[in-house]
Scaffold this motif. Structure first.
Motif, PDB file in Angstrom:
ATOM      1  N   THR A   1       0.850  -1.120  -0.001  1.00  0.00           N
ATOM      2  CA  THR A   1       0.421   0.155   0.140  1.00  0.00           C
ATOM      3  C   THR A   1       0.896   1.548   0.030  1.00  0.00           C
ATOM      4  N   LEU A   2       2.079   1.580   0.968  1.00  0.00           N
ATOM      5  CA  LEU A   2       2.940   2.136   1.128  1.00  0.00           C
ATOM      6  C   LEU A   2       3.738   2.607  -0.241  1.00  0.00           C
ATOM      7  N   ARG A   3       4.001   1.631  -0.681  1.00  0.00           N
ATOM      8  CA  ARG A   3       4.408   1.932  -2.292  1.00  0.00           C
ATOM      9  C   ARG A   3       3.359   2.263  -3.088  1.00  0.00           C
ATOM     10  N   GLU A   4       2.679   1.849  -3.213  1.00  0.00           N
ATOM     11  CA  GLU A   4       1.793   2.492  -4.462  1.00  0.00           C
ATOM     12  C   GLU A   4       0.766   3.505  -4.067  1.00  0.00           C
ATOM     13  N   LEU A   5       1.706   3.892  -3.023  1.00  0.00           N
ATOM     14  CA  LEU A   5       0.459   5.486  -2.441  1.00  0.00           C
ATOM     15  C   LEU A   5       2.408   6.331  -3.097  1.00  0.00           C
ATOM     16  N   GLU A   6       2.916   5.773  -2.820  1.00  0.00           N
ATOM     17  CA  GLU A   6       3.741   6.788  -2.630  1.00  0.00           C
ATOM     18  C   GLU A   6       4.860   6.919  -4.642  1.00  0.00           C
ATOM     19  N   GLN A   7       4.240   5.805  -5.333  1.00  0.00           N
ATOM     20  CA  GLN A   7       4.159   5.461  -6.645  1.00  0.00           C
ATOM     21  C   GLN A   7       3.220   6.475  -7.375  1.00  0.00           C
ATOM     22  N   ASP A   8       2.020   6.782  -6.631  1.00  0.00           N
ATOM     23  CA  ASP A   8       1.407   7.816  -7.471  1.00  0.00           C
ATOM     24  C   ASP A   8       1.427   8.731  -6.844  1.00  0.00           C
ATOM     25  N   GLY A   9       2.307   9.507  -5.933  1.00  0.00           N
ATOM     26  CA  GLY A   9       2.959  10.673  -5.341  1.00  0.00           C
ATOM     27  C   GLY A   9       2.392  11.271  -4.211  1.00  0.00           C
ATOM     28  N   LEU A  10       1.106  10.815  -3.804  1.00  0.00           N
ATOM     29  CA  LEU A  10       0.119  10.441  -2.389  1.00  0.00           C
ATOM     30  C   LEU A  10       0.638  11.006  -1.704  1.00  0.00           C
ATOM     31  N   ILE A  11       2.035  10.143  -1.012  1.00  0.00           N
ATOM     32  CA  ILE A  11       2.883  10.437   0.275  1.00  0.00           C
ATOM     33  C   ILE A  11       4.404  10.196  -0.667  1.00  0.00           C
ATOM     34  N   GLY A  12       4.477  10.601   0.627  1.00  0.00           N
ATOM     35  CA  GLY A  12       6.847  11.216   0.428  1.00  0.00           C
ATOM     36  C   GLY A  12       6.950  10.267   1.879  1.00  0.00           C
ATOM     37  N   ARG A  13       8.002   9.896   1.391  1.00  0.00           N
ATOM     38  CA  ARG A  13       8.723   8.749   2.242  1.00  0.00           C
ATOM     39  C   ARG A  13      10.221   9.869   2.634  1.00  0.00           C
ATOM     40  N   ASP A  14      10.730   9.661   4.387  1.00  0.00           N
ATOM     41  CA  ASP A  14      11.741  10.923   4.247  1.00  0.00           C
ATOM     42  C   ASP A  14      12.527   9.748   4.874  1.00  0.00           C
ATOM     43  N   ALA A  15      12.937   9.506   3.822  1.00  0.00           N
ATOM     44  CA  ALA A  15      13.797   7.542   4.679  1.00  0.00           C
ATOM     45  C   ALA A  15      15.101   8.381   5.512  1.00  0.00           C
ATOM     46  N   GLU A  16      15.532   9.339   5.541  1.00  0.00           N
ATOM     47  CA  GLU A  16      16.499   9.533   7.373  1.00  0.00           C
ATOM     48  C   GLU A  16      16.361   9.656   7.916  1.00  0.00           C
ATOM     49  N   VAL A  17      14.788  10.369   7.927  1.00  0.00           N
ATOM     50  CA  VAL A  17      13.543  10.157   9.578  1.00  0.00           C
ATOM     51  C   VAL A  17      12.865   9.085   9.293  1.00  0.00           C
ATOM     52  N   GLY A  18      12.781   8.285   8.803  1.00  0.00           N
ATOM     53  CA  GLY A  18      12.223   7.642   8.244  1.00  0.00           C
ATOM     54  C   GLY A  18      10.371   7.399   8.665  1.00  0.00           C
ATOM     55  N   VAL A  19      10.070   8.409   8.550  1.00  0.00           N
ATOM     56  CA  VAL A  19       8.482   8.508   8.108  1.00  0.00           C
ATOM     57  C   VAL A  19       7.550   8.735   6.747  1.00  0.00           C
ATOM     58  N   TYR A  20       6.488   8.154   6.455  1.00  0.00           N
ATOM     59  CA  TYR A  20       5.845   8.804   5.965  1.00  0.00           C
ATOM     60  C   TYR A  20       5.018  10.159   5.609  1.00  0.00           C
ATOM     61  N   ASP A  21       4.237  10.844   4.743  1.00  0.00           N
ATOM     62  CA  ASP A  21       3.683  11.394   5.095  1.00  0.00           C
ATOM     63  C   ASP A  21       3.015  11.808   3.905  1.00  0.00           C
ATOM     64  N   LEU A  22       1.886  13.044   3.629  1.00  0.00           N
ATOM     65  CA  LEU A  22       1.073  13.346   2.660  1.00  0.00           C
ATOM     66  C   LEU A  22       1.641  14.161   1.755  1.00  0.00           C
ATOM     67  N   THR A  23       1.741  14.344   0.901  1.00  0.00           N
ATOM     68  CA  THR A  23       2.065  15.074  -0.873  1.00  0.00           C
ATOM     69  C   THR A  23       0.589  16.360  -0.428  1.00  0.00           C
ATOM     70  N   PRO A  24       0.773  17.293  -1.594  1.00  0.00           N
ATOM     71  CA  PRO A  24      -0.011  17.906  -1.413  1.00  0.00           C
ATOM     72  C   PRO A  24      -0.956  17.140  -2.383  1.00  0.00           C
ATOM     73  N   SER A  25      -0.685  16.514  -3.415  1.00  0.00           N
ATOM     74  CA  SER A  25      -1.973  15.683  -4.212  1.00  0.00           C
ATOM     75  C   SER A  25      -2.395  14.587  -2.938  1.00  0.00           C
ATOM     76  N   GLY A  26      -1.614  14.176  -2.124  1.00  0.00           N
ATOM     77  CA  GLY A  26      -2.438  13.308  -0.603  1.00  0.00           C
ATOM     78  C   GLY A  26      -3.355  14.176  -0.231  1.00  0.00           C
ATOM     79  N   ARG A  27      -2.664  15.263   0.194  1.00  0.00           N
ATOM     80  CA  ARG A  27      -3.714  15.844   1.172  1.00  0.00           C
ATOM     81  C   ARG A  27      -5.003  16.323   0.168  1.00  0.00           C
TER      82      ARG A  27
END
Length: 125
Positions: A54-80
């Motif tokens: 699910t996370l991979r698909e949402l990230e692939q579609d540009g709806l979420i982003g992943r900050d690998a440094e901090v290890g968190v997921y967050d919404l993109t403007p499109s996701g919001r």
């Protein structure tokens, strides 16, 4: 804009991702702010495999982003913007939940009664 086979394929693909129950739950959870993988998994009660997919698909579609440094997921403007559309659907679901459960129970009872009746009818022949 004309609808072509390619447009339909993209729409079907994207709606398949964003319309899944897991995607909606993850997106609405991230609406409250960035979350770690483990936080999402615990809160959604989702398997590791399904959450990763699910996370991979949402990230692939540009709806979420992943900050690998901090290890968190967050919404993109499109996701919001998508969450703004999903929230009323979730509210509708919450409001009508009892009715839907009652309807399912009535339907199941009717199907069971119908199956029993059909079984009696076939034995009588």
């Amino acid at each position: 804009m004309a609808t072509t086979k390619e447009h339909c394929a993209v729409r079907r693909d994207v709606l398949g991702h964003v319309g899944s129950k897991w995607s909606c739950l993850v997106l609405t959870m991230l609406d409250a702010g960035p979350r770690r993988y483990s936080e999402i998994r615990r809160a959604c009660e989702i398997s590791q495999r399904m959450l990763s997919l699910t996370l991979r698909e949402l990230e692939q579609d540009g709806l979420i982003g992943r900050d690998a440094e901090v290890g968190v997921y967050d919404l993109t403007p499109s996701g919001r913007s998508l969450v703004a559309l999903v929230k009323p659907l979730i509210a509708w679901s919450d409001e009508h939940y009892a009715h839907i459960v009652e309807s399912r129970d009535r339907y199941a009872a009717a199907m069971t009664a119908s199956a029993i009746s059909a079984g009696r009818d076939s034995k009588a022949m």
